[in-house]
Structures are given as C-alpha cells and as structure tokens.
Enzyme design. Sequence first.
Site, PDB file in Angstrom:
ATOM      1  N   ASP A 244      -0.827  -6.339   1.532  1.00 44.72           N
ATOM      2  CA  ASP A 244      -0.712  -5.115   2.316  1.00 44.72           C
ATOM      3  C   ASP A 244      -0.181  -3.963   1.468  1.00 44.72           C
ATOM      4  O   ASP A 244       0.814  -4.100   0.752  1.00 44.72           O
ATOM      5  CB  ASP A 244       0.226  -5.359   3.501  1.00 44.72           C
ATOM      6  N   GLU A 281      -4.891  -4.034  -0.417  1.00 45.53           N
ATOM      7  CA  GLU A 281      -5.078  -2.783   0.298  1.00 45.53           C
ATOM      8  C   GLU A 281      -4.413  -1.713  -0.549  1.00 45.53           C
ATOM      9  O   GLU A 281      -3.222  -1.805  -0.857  1.00 45.53           O
ATOM     10  CB  GLU A 281      -4.430  -2.824   1.682  1.00 45.53           C
TER      11      GLU A 281
END
Length: 581
Positions: A244, A281
Amino acid sequence: MQFEVWAPQAERVALECDGAVSALQRDPRRAGWWTGEAEARDGSRYGFALDGGPVLPDPRSRRQPDGPDGPSAVVDHSRYAWQVPWAGRPLPGAVLYELHVGTYTPEGTLDAAAERLDHLAELGVTHVELMPLCPFPGRHGWGYDGVAPWAVHEPYGGPEALRRFVDRAHARGLGVVLDVVHNHLGPSGNHLPSFGPYFTDTHHTPWGSAVNLDAPGSDEVRAYFVGSALAWLRDYRLDGLRLDAVHTLVDTRALHFLEELSAAVDALADEAGRPLFLIAESDLNDPRLITPREEGGLGLHAQWSDDFHHCVHAALTGESQGYYADFARAPLAALARSLTHGYFHDGTYSGFRERHHGRPLDRARVPAYRLLGYSQTHDQVGNRAQGDRLAAQLSPGLLACAAALVLTAPFTPMLFMGEEWGAGTPWQYFTDHTDPGLAEAVRRGRRREFAAHGWAEDEVPDPQDPATRDRSCLDWSEPEREPHAGLLDWYRRLIALRREQPDLTNPGLGDLRVAHDADAGWLAFRRGDVRVAVNLGPKTAAIPLGSRPVRVLAAWEPVGEPGPDGLLHVPGESCVVLEQD
C-alpha cells in the site's frame, strides 16, 4: 517454548503466558532483544509487560483472538496439513481480482468467501487479491487501519481460515495475493511505540509520524516489516503481496527498504521453488520502482497504474474534477498515450499538481505486465462520496467497453469484485471504531471532505453506521439475471481470449498502435494480428481497419465485415475484438 521481543528502551521485561509470569533476559547476541522459555501450546494466551507496566500484545503476534488490545495467542503453523501441492502462478499473463473479505459475502468471512471461489475459477481470473487482513478494532472495516501486521483479523476467521482459503483457491488453480500496509498502523490499537522506535518524527505522512526506516533503531524496524512480508508468503503459501502507498515509505538510506524487501522475497522464491511477486501502489510514476535491482532499480515486480484508470474513467464518464482534470481535457488522446507509454505523466506537466510529474518508462526494456490496468478499484469506488460504481452511471454497453479496454490492453488486468457483472450495490467507506472519539472524528472528517465538493451532510453515508457496510455487500442474485448475466458472459469471453490469443499477452509496450477520433468518440488499437475497436459515442462510428480480411473474436453488438473502404461500422456504446489476417 522460546519467546522473544525487541524492547531496546526497557529496563526489565516480563512474559505473562496462560496466567504464569516469568522474567525475560537480555539476549547477549542481539542488542535490545529479550528472550525466555515458558510452557505454551497452540492457542496459549500471552503478552509482555515492560518495566512493570500493563501486559501488551506481542509486536510479532500471529493471532489476536480478542482484538488488537487483547493478549496474543501462540500459533503453531506446523499443525495445518496442506491439501494441495502448489507450484505457484507467475505474474506474466495474470488476471487479478481484488476482493474485500468483509463484503464479498453477507457473512463477511474467509470461509464464506471460499464458497464463492468456483465463480472466480469460471470467470477465468488467475489470482485473488485480498484486501488487508491484519487485525483492526471492531468487526467491519476496509482494513487499512490495521495493527499487528503478522496476524489475521479474528472476525474473518483468523489464521486457520486463511490457510483453508488459500488451500481451496490453489485447488482451483487460483493464486492468492494479499494487500499489506507498511506505511502506517492504527491509530487505534497500535502498541508498537511502547516497545521501541518503530516510528520517527524525522518524516511525516498523511497518518502522522512516519514508520522508522532510516532513523536510529531502524535496522530492527526494517527487519520487522521484511519478516512480516516473508511470513505471509511462507506460512500461508501466498503468491504475492500488494504494498500500500509505497510513496509514503520515506527512506533516505542508500539501500532503500523496498530494494531490501524485493531481494528478500526473490530469495524466498528461490528457496521455495515457486514464483513470488510484489506489486506496489505508487503515486510517483517512477520506473525505478519496477526496474530490476541489477539494472539500478528497486526490483519490485509490478505497480498499480492509476494513470490508465484515470484515462479510462474520464473517457467513460466525462468527469473532470480533482485529478481527473489532467485526463479529461482530451480523454481519448490521454488514453492512447497511456496505452503506448505506460504512464500518461512521464515528465509532463500536471495541472492538478501544478508541476511536472513522472519519468518515462523504457518501453523497450520494461514489460507491460509490470503495470496493472483497471477501470475500478476499492480506492476509486470507495473514496467517492456515495461509493458508487461505474454501473451506477453507465449503460451496459459502456461497461462492456470498459471491460474491453482493461482486458485487451497490454497491462496486467485487475478487476474489482462485482465489476464483472456490473454490480448494482455500492462500495462505501465504512468503519467500526470502538473508540467513540475516533469514530466521531472519522464521521465528521468524511462529511467535511465532501462538503467542500458540494455534497450535503445527509448525502454522505455515516462510516460508523452498520447499514453502510451492509449496503456494500455483493448481491449474489444479480449474476443470474439481466443485464448482469450478459455482462458477466462478456467478461468471461474477454478473459478467455487473453488465454487463447498470444498477442493479447505480448509484453512489449512499443508494439501497440493506436488511432482515435475525439469527435466521433472511438478508439482502436492493434496488438499483433488482434484489433480492438471501442466506440464510446452514442452513434455508429466508421472505424478504419484496412482492407485485410478480419474474423470477429468477440463483439458486444453485432458488426459486419469492413467494406471496400476498410471501414468497420461499430454501433454506439459498443466494442469489438477482431483478428486480422
């Protein structure tokens, strides 16, 4: 059983295990570490008390049966007998499916999600990407405020349920990827600061103090997160991890944390004899992220491509607010650039950021599968005020066009759960914070954020209302009726085409050719002998394909052969995939 904990600032550390208390001793070989022996078995409850303080859960806890603030529990991974031999599934050629366990079914458990794996195998995807599973306060939430990054959220079923899910997925030929959060923990239930310098004020993130990757004490913090990543891949036989928001992992060291992590995962893959991968990401559009370490990059295997999403979304919806403004000025031209260059912003000026952004990909060396392409994700749906999916505003034909763009583009496709049948349920932002002050702060913050964009307070769902989560659960009766059934069949056909047509998994970015007409609303591209024509406009469009014979591989609406002029007439809000001799 041996117990150990890193607590470099403590003067004494006690272990409490199944009600018995014993003192731990400093480890003479490792600075800051405390160790000791105690009687324990699988399921034994334990915790550590520092300098006479309260008993806290183990930072490396494998299980939190009573939630983040309760005692940890011993997990004996050797007790589980794996049922399925698994050689792994590599990333090249993959089709990923993002799944949130808590809303994939009304039950919201791993075992209930496993009962729906046949649907995914029949759909044709290759990997299930699970949103975060680490423990967080309450029962329902997205999972990005988790703590205990070695453990599995108990309401989902805990460690045993995750092993069962992975086993059942592998039995159907499906790999499993897990979304992990290394950039922050909590805030509620995060006890790491009591143990050591896991966070630093040297850097700041949107969530406060940064995870300590380069300040004093960071050696052990880096080892903590690398160890967590390897534990997921090793102990649960996962096939990959999604990392993330890696752009918030601030690290000024010469050896970046992500490079250290990628080297450790590659070494585990060699040891395990199966492919393992990391998907980032990132908001940076920096190709060094996905460039191999031996070529000077960080060595991650792929990254999400928000540029492609923004191009597709702007072209389909016409939305131009916020970051969509950069893509909405000329959406088909932006989409053409994203298809051929990977990044749209590769050193170009971003009006949204009011500066230049990104860096060019070396299209001759970076394979296209290193970028993930998608039209919807948990972020892009759930961070809208009402969590509305594309299906809430687009016709079935335009949804079919979105599918064609994602599943025939050169990138690794990723679907968001329910997208494949145009789910009519929203996917909204929901929480279950047990701290009343934090719950109210989240509620007010959410409403304040969207009030600035013109939304009335009563139009923004209350994240803490259980009904918000309930509305977000998939309705599994939808795929059996129209128009959902027709769209589901379309997704299945397109995914099957990726397996059957080698040109659709050609990793070369530079081999793709694109044409478009902004006024008519169509875009077409060629990948080897495969042609894809997408008409987003309301009227039939005459799209030039040339005079060579074609064979229709898949069409949303019936199309004829190109005429002598080489023009293919594609109905409005429709698309077609062809093979040209």
